[in-house]
Design a protein around this motif. Structure first.
Motif, PDB file in Angstrom:
ATOM      1  N   ASN A  70       0.772  -2.742  -9.768  1.00 50.40           N
ATOM      2  CA  ASN A  70       1.323  -4.096  -9.872  1.00 50.40           C
ATOM      3  C   ASN A  70       0.605  -5.069  -8.944  1.00 50.40           C
ATOM      4  N   ASP A  76       4.382   0.578  -9.298  1.00 51.26           N
ATOM      5  CA  ASP A  76       5.782   0.210  -9.474  1.00 51.26           C
ATOM      6  C   ASP A  76       5.839  -1.001 -10.390  1.00 51.26           C
ATOM      7  N   ASP A  77       7.058  -1.405 -10.736  1.00 50.86           N
ATOM      8  CA  ASP A  77       7.235  -2.606 -11.541  1.00 50.86           C
ATOM      9  C   ASP A  77       6.858  -3.840 -10.727  1.00 50.86           C
ATOM     10  N   GLU A  78       6.670  -4.949 -11.441  1.00 53.31           N
ATOM     11  CA  GLU A  78       6.455  -6.223 -10.754  1.00 53.31           C
ATOM     12  C   GLU A  78       7.742  -6.619 -10.016  1.00 53.31           C
ATOM     13  N   PRO A  79       7.608  -7.295  -8.887  1.00 51.95           N
ATOM     14  CA  PRO A  79       8.798  -7.619  -8.072  1.00 51.95           C
ATOM     15  C   PRO A  79       9.899  -8.360  -8.825  1.00 51.95           C
ATOM     16  N   TRP A  82      12.410  -5.973 -10.214  1.00 55.55           N
ATOM     17  CA  TRP A  82      13.141  -5.059  -9.343  1.00 55.55           C
ATOM     18  C   TRP A  82      14.640  -5.308  -9.473  1.00 55.55           C
ATOM     19  N   THR A  87      17.903  -1.767  -1.044  1.00 55.63           N
ATOM     20  CA  THR A  87      16.483  -1.491  -1.203  1.00 55.63           C
ATOM     21  C   THR A  87      16.087  -0.264  -0.401  1.00 55.63           C
ATOM     22  N   ASP A 109      11.277   6.404  -9.416  1.00 52.16           N
ATOM     23  CA  ASP A 109      11.929   5.948 -10.648  1.00 52.16           C
ATOM     24  C   ASP A 109      13.210   6.725 -10.918  1.00 52.16           C
ATOM     25  N   GLU A 112      16.060   5.676  -8.666  1.00 56.27           N
ATOM     26  CA  GLU A 112      16.599   4.398  -9.112  1.00 56.27           C
ATOM     27  C   GLU A 112      17.525   4.567 -10.307  1.00 56.27           C
ATOM     28  N   ASN A 123      17.385  -0.433  -5.432  1.00 55.29           N
ATOM     29  CA  ASN A 123      16.037  -0.893  -5.744  1.00 55.29           C
ATOM     30  C   ASN A 123      15.095   0.006  -4.955  1.00 55.29           C
ATOM     31  N   ILE A 125      11.512   1.131  -4.030  1.00 56.62           N
ATOM     32  CA  ILE A 125      10.128   0.645  -4.051  1.00 56.62           C
ATOM     33  C   ILE A 125       9.194   1.817  -3.754  1.00 56.62           C
ATOM     34  N   TRP A 148       9.590  -6.815   2.479  1.00 55.29           N
ATOM     35  CA  TRP A 148      10.493  -6.600   1.340  1.00 55.29           C
ATOM     36  C   TRP A 148      11.919  -6.307   1.795  1.00 55.29           C
TER      37      TRP A 148
END
Length: 372
Positions: A70, A76-79, A82, A87, A109, A112, A123, A125, A148
């Motif tokens: 990303n 990971d996914d884009e922020p 999220w 977190t 993943d 989560e 969340n 990360i 973050w």
């Protein structure tokens, strides 16, 4: 006039050739070959990192996956995608980065998704990067990770961490207060200075491949990590039972210093912290990591739990919680299915069992001291 025309034609031909080469390397992840050169990059602070926005392919006889990184340099996914909630920041090396495993199957993943089913909504990360160890993870926190605002940090401690920390420490730069500040960059063949190099690093996949290949094939004695240079300290020594106790303990000191630094940094900010230890295949069963363990000269049988006892004893004295995955892996009905036989990293099932054990440990303690 003819000379000027020839030089102009040469320049145009060179630019066209470079453009064609750039296009060629950009389509490599679409082909059935390994193409990870664009994913890793030299880092002026952390020695190396994942290249933001890059795509690569990891292919072997055991797996075939596409890597997507990303905009923050994370697998990971884009922020903006999220989920809301507490977190949890995952630190670790290639096990957490997820060698050989697709997104959705990674431990981060799975944690989560399991938390969402249980109503916690974490969340998680995923900041795992190949060959990271506590020194680099400390630097990652102060330069990037703390931004973050994690509620909890889980550091997955690998058998290679003590050896990697010793090597990174050779190039450690400290601030005026004596605290770790950065890792002195390695000499990188083909690297261009200044704004031109920075621009190419952001936009050119061909340039990224060139830097990667330069470090891989023209490495110096200082090199360590993803470039794959030879080490004069066996990188997986914690998993060997043959090393004397005095020599064994001395080799852990660098990592213990930086784990203590991470504890103090997070404690000062009110962030929960725990170290997660996990076994390699040769520590779980005879048939685990069956092919790859031979290349590393591990003897037949199951190695002892010595590194787990050593770290747990030190951590208890330092008031650092430790979550061990050793028994969960040893007690699994099919432990050989938890590891790739040659590569040695966790399979998707290994990630699943690790995530479930972390959740199970949280649920069984009553008092959850390492989660928000």
């Amino acid at each position: 006039m003819k000379l000027l025309r020839r030089l102009s034609l040469l320049l145009v031909a060179t630019l066209v050739a470079l453009l064609m080469a750039e296009c060629s390397v950009r389509i490599l992840p679409l082909l059935p070959i390994s193409s990870m050169g664009a994913v890793m990059r030299p880092d002026p602070v952390l020695d190396h990192s994942l290249r933001p926005g890059s795509v690569g392919r990891m292919r072997s006889e055991e797996y075939d996956i596409v890597y997507r990184i990303n905009s923050l340099g994370l697998r990971d996914d884009e922020p903006d995608a999220w989920p809301a909630g507490d977190t949890v920041l995952i630190l670790g090396d290639s096990f957490m980065e997820g060698y050989g495993v697709e997104r959705g199957e990674l431990l981060a993943d799975r944690l989560e998704s399991i938390s969402a089913r249980g109503g916690r909504k974490w969340n998680v990360i995923n900041a795992g990067v190949k060959s990271y160890s506590p020194l680099l993870e400390y630097l990652f926190l102060i330069h990037r990770g703390l931004a973050w605002k994690p509620d909890t940090v889980l550091l997955f401690f690998d058998l290679s961490d003590p050896a990697n920390d010793i090597y990174y420490a050779r190039r450690l730069m400290r601030d005026a207060g004596g605290r770790p500040a950065s890792i002195r960059p390695r000499a990188t063949p083909l690297a261009l200075p200044g704004r031109l190099g920075a621009m190419l690093d952001r936009h050119s996949v061909l340039y990224a491949y060139s830097l990667h290949l330069g470090q891989k094939y023209f490495s110096s004695r200082d090199d360590v990590g993803y470039a794959g240079a030879a080490l004069d300290l066996e990188p997986l020594f914690p998993g060997r039972d043959s090393i004397s106790d005095s020599d064994y303990a001395a080799r852990w000191r660098e990592s213990f210093t930086h784990l203590r630094g991470i504890r103090d940094l997070l404690r000062a900010k009110g962030i929960a912290f725990a170290v997660v230890t996990y076994p390699y295949g040769h520590q779980v069963c005879d048939d685990c990591w069956r092919d790859g363990r031979l290349a590393h000269n591990f003897p037949p049988g199951v190695s002892s739990d010595r590194p787990f006892r050593h770290l747990a004893s030190w951590a208890a004295a330092e008031s650092i919680p430790v979550i061990s995955l050793l028994n969960a892996f040893r007690n699994h009905p099919h432990p050989d299915k938890l590891y790739f036989r040659w590569d040695g990293h966790w399979t998707a099932l290994g990630h699943e069992i690790a995530a479930e054990e972390i959740i199970r440990g949280q649920n069984n303690t009553g008092t959850v001291y390492y989660f928000p």
